[in-house]
Design a protein around this motif. Structure first.
Motif, PDB file in Angstrom:
ATOM      1  N   SER A  64       0.855  -1.187   0.000  1.00 47.35           N
ATOM      2  CA  SER A  64       0.000   0.000   0.000  1.00 47.35           C
ATOM      3  C   SER A  64       0.887   1.231   0.000  1.00 47.35           C
ATOM      4  N   TYR A  65       0.362   2.316  -0.534  1.00 45.15           N
ATOM      5  CA  TYR A  65       1.072   3.584  -0.468  1.00 45.15           C
ATOM      6  C   TYR A  65       0.800   4.215   0.892  1.00 45.15           C
ATOM      7  N   ASN A  66       1.788   4.899   1.451  1.00 45.92           N
ATOM      8  CA  ASN A  66       1.599   5.664   2.674  1.00 45.92           C
ATOM      9  C   ASN A  66       0.731   6.868   2.364  1.00 45.92           C
ATOM     10  N   GLN A  69       2.198   9.773   0.526  1.00 45.04           N
ATOM     11  CA  GLN A  69       2.567   9.578  -0.877  1.00 45.04           C
ATOM     12  C   GLN A  69       1.389   9.817  -1.815  1.00 45.04           C
ATOM     13  N   ILE A  70       0.179   9.802  -1.284  1.00 46.14           N
ATOM     14  CA  ILE A  70      -1.032   9.972  -2.095  1.00 46.14           C
ATOM     15  C   ILE A  70      -1.262  11.463  -2.308  1.00 46.14           C
ATOM     16  N   ILE A  75      -0.715   9.744  -7.714  1.00 49.04           N
ATOM     17  CA  ILE A  75      -1.073   8.572  -6.904  1.00 49.04           C
ATOM     18  C   ILE A  75      -2.400   8.873  -6.228  1.00 49.04           C
ATOM     19  N   ARG A  80      -2.183   0.834  -5.589  1.00 44.46           N
ATOM     20  CA  ARG A  80      -1.304  -0.110  -4.898  1.00 44.46           C
ATOM     21  C   ARG A  80       0.002  -0.207  -5.663  1.00 44.46           C
ATOM     22  N   ARG A  81       1.015  -0.642  -4.959  1.00 40.58           N
ATOM     23  CA  ARG A  81       2.319  -0.881  -5.578  1.00 40.58           C
ATOM     24  C   ARG A  81       2.524  -2.395  -5.628  1.00 40.58           C
ATOM     25  N   GLN A 123       2.991   0.821 -10.249  1.00 45.88           N
ATOM     26  CA  GLN A 123       1.841   1.465  -9.631  1.00 45.88           C
ATOM     27  C   GLN A 123       0.597   0.927 -10.307  1.00 45.88           C
TER      28      GLN A 123
END
Length: 127
Positions: A64-66, A69-70, A75, A80-81, A123
């Motif tokens: 998951s992105y923090n 980071q969104i 993003i 999701r990564r 991504q």
């Protein structure tokens, strides 16, 4: 250290991470491969038809992105990564599937300090 040795270490690390975060019964992560299987030269009177197959991405792990980071532009919330070894090349606009959910590859970062890709950081966005 040669690229092949680094790739082996990365595969071992991903396998270990998958083992710690997943379970043997976790659904596999796959690349959806679309192949035109029919259709003629005129897309209006004889539209193309496609068949799909799945290529399993061995040692692939979702992250998951923090929240920081969104950014809402590049993003998005819900993106999701995917970190995967270099056995199967991942490209922008590819489709990734796990457990019936499909994701579009928005961006891909092939980590390749020299000529050989070592790992793909992709991504993904739910479609």
């Amino acid at each position: 250290m040669a690229a092949i040795d680094i790739q082996a270490k990365i595969r071992a690390g991903l396998k270990k991470a998958v083992g710690k975060t997943g379970s043997p019964s976790s659904p596999p992560v796959s690349l959806v491969v679309r192949t035109q299987s029919g259709g003629g030269a005129n897309p209006i009177t004889d539209p193309p038809t496609y068949s799909e197959s799945l290529t399993t991405l061995v040692d692939a792990i979702f992250q998951s992105y923090n929240a920081d980071q969104i950014d809402g532009t590049t993003i998005l919330s819900g993106d999701r990564r995917l970190v995967s070894n270099s056995d199967v090349a991942i490209k922008q606009n590819d489709i990734i599937e796990q457990a019936g959910q499909r994701y579009k590859v928005i961006d891909v970062d092939p980590v390749a300090p020299v000529s050989d890709s070592l790992v793909y950081k992709s991504q993904l966005r739910l479609i």
